[in-house]
Design an enzyme around this catalytic site. Structure first.
Site, PDB file in Angstrom:
ATOM      1  N   SER A  11      47.746  42.284  50.505  1.00 47.24           N
ATOM      2  CA  SER A  11      46.390  42.337  50.021  1.00 47.24           C
ATOM      3  C   SER A  11      46.682  42.273  48.529  1.00 47.24           C
ATOM      4  O   SER A  11      47.440  43.129  48.013  1.00 47.24           O
ATOM      5  CB  SER A  11      45.920  43.490  50.484  1.00 47.24           C
ATOM      6  OG  SER A  11      45.620  43.175  52.047  1.00 47.24           O
ATOM      7  N   GLU A  30      34.825  37.098  35.313  1.00 48.20           N
ATOM      8  CA  GLU A  30      33.873  36.431  35.969  1.00 48.20           C
ATOM      9  C   GLU A  30      33.605  36.806  37.343  1.00 48.20           C
ATOM     10  O   GLU A  30      32.690  36.209  38.115  1.00 48.20           O
ATOM     11  CB  GLU A  30      34.132  34.933  35.760  1.00 48.20           C
ATOM     12  CG  GLU A  30      33.943  34.302  34.476  1.00 48.20           C
ATOM     13  CD  GLU A  30      35.626  34.582  33.670  1.00 48.20           C
ATOM     14  OE1 GLU A  30      35.655  34.147  32.380  1.00 48.20           O
ATOM     15  OE2 GLU A  30      36.376  35.179  34.490  1.00 48.20           O
ATOM     16  N   SER A  31      34.299  37.968  37.829  1.00 45.09           N
ATOM     17  CA  SER A  31      34.108  38.449  39.129  1.00 45.09           C
ATOM     18  C   SER A  31      35.665  38.601  39.879  1.00 45.09           C
ATOM     19  O   SER A  31      36.396  39.627  39.152  1.00 45.09           O
ATOM     20  CB  SER A  31      33.481  37.739  40.193  1.00 45.09           C
ATOM     21  OG  SER A  31      32.808  38.400  41.132  1.00 45.09           O
TER      22      SER A  31
END
Length: 135
Positions: free
Chosen positions: A55, A62-63
């Site tokens: 993970s 920008e995110s």
């Protein structure tokens, strides 16, 4: 209709399991995807599970880009969430699909932050003096 961001939900089926279980490969693919999309990388954090699976998140100005891999199924779930005009999430998605040697990709695009009742472009960033809550 204008939105603050674009969120790509990417399902990667029938990927190369050797790539999906290699921490450095997975990390490099997501970092390279962010760079190819013209994103500004803020931080990178990945975790490898035992016996397998990874993970990770690439936080961008920008995110974010995130991934969860299941090498035993040849599967990965990827999110590419972007805001602003300069970043190209579709370029990141295409690179990720190719890099994982995915045979059966699926992409769902969602517009996030549809908050204006008028059909006008929403600014990505506003100055503190310009800040107004719009309902």
């Amino acid at each position: 209709m204008y939105a603050l961001g674009t969120h790509l939900l990417i399902e990667l089926k029938n990927c190369n399991p050797e790539i999906l279980k290699d921490l450095e490969s997975v990390k490099n693919i997501l970092v390279d995807a962010a760079k190819k999309a013209n994103a500004t990388i803020i931080s990178v954090n990945f975790h490898e599970f035992n016996p397998f699976g990874i993970s990770g998140v690439v936080v961008i100005a920008e995110s974010h880009l995130t991934i969860h891999t299941w090498p035993e199924y040849g599967f990965a779930a990827v999110d590419v969430f972007t805001c602003g005009e300069t970043i190209k999430p579709e370029i990141a998605a295409q690179y990720i699909i190719e890099a994982f040697e995915c045979k059966v990709p699926s992409i769902v695009e969602m517009k996030r932050g549809i908050i204006s009742h008028r059909n006008e472009k929403l600014p990505h960033k506003v100055c503190h003096e310009e800040l107004q809550v719009v309902y």
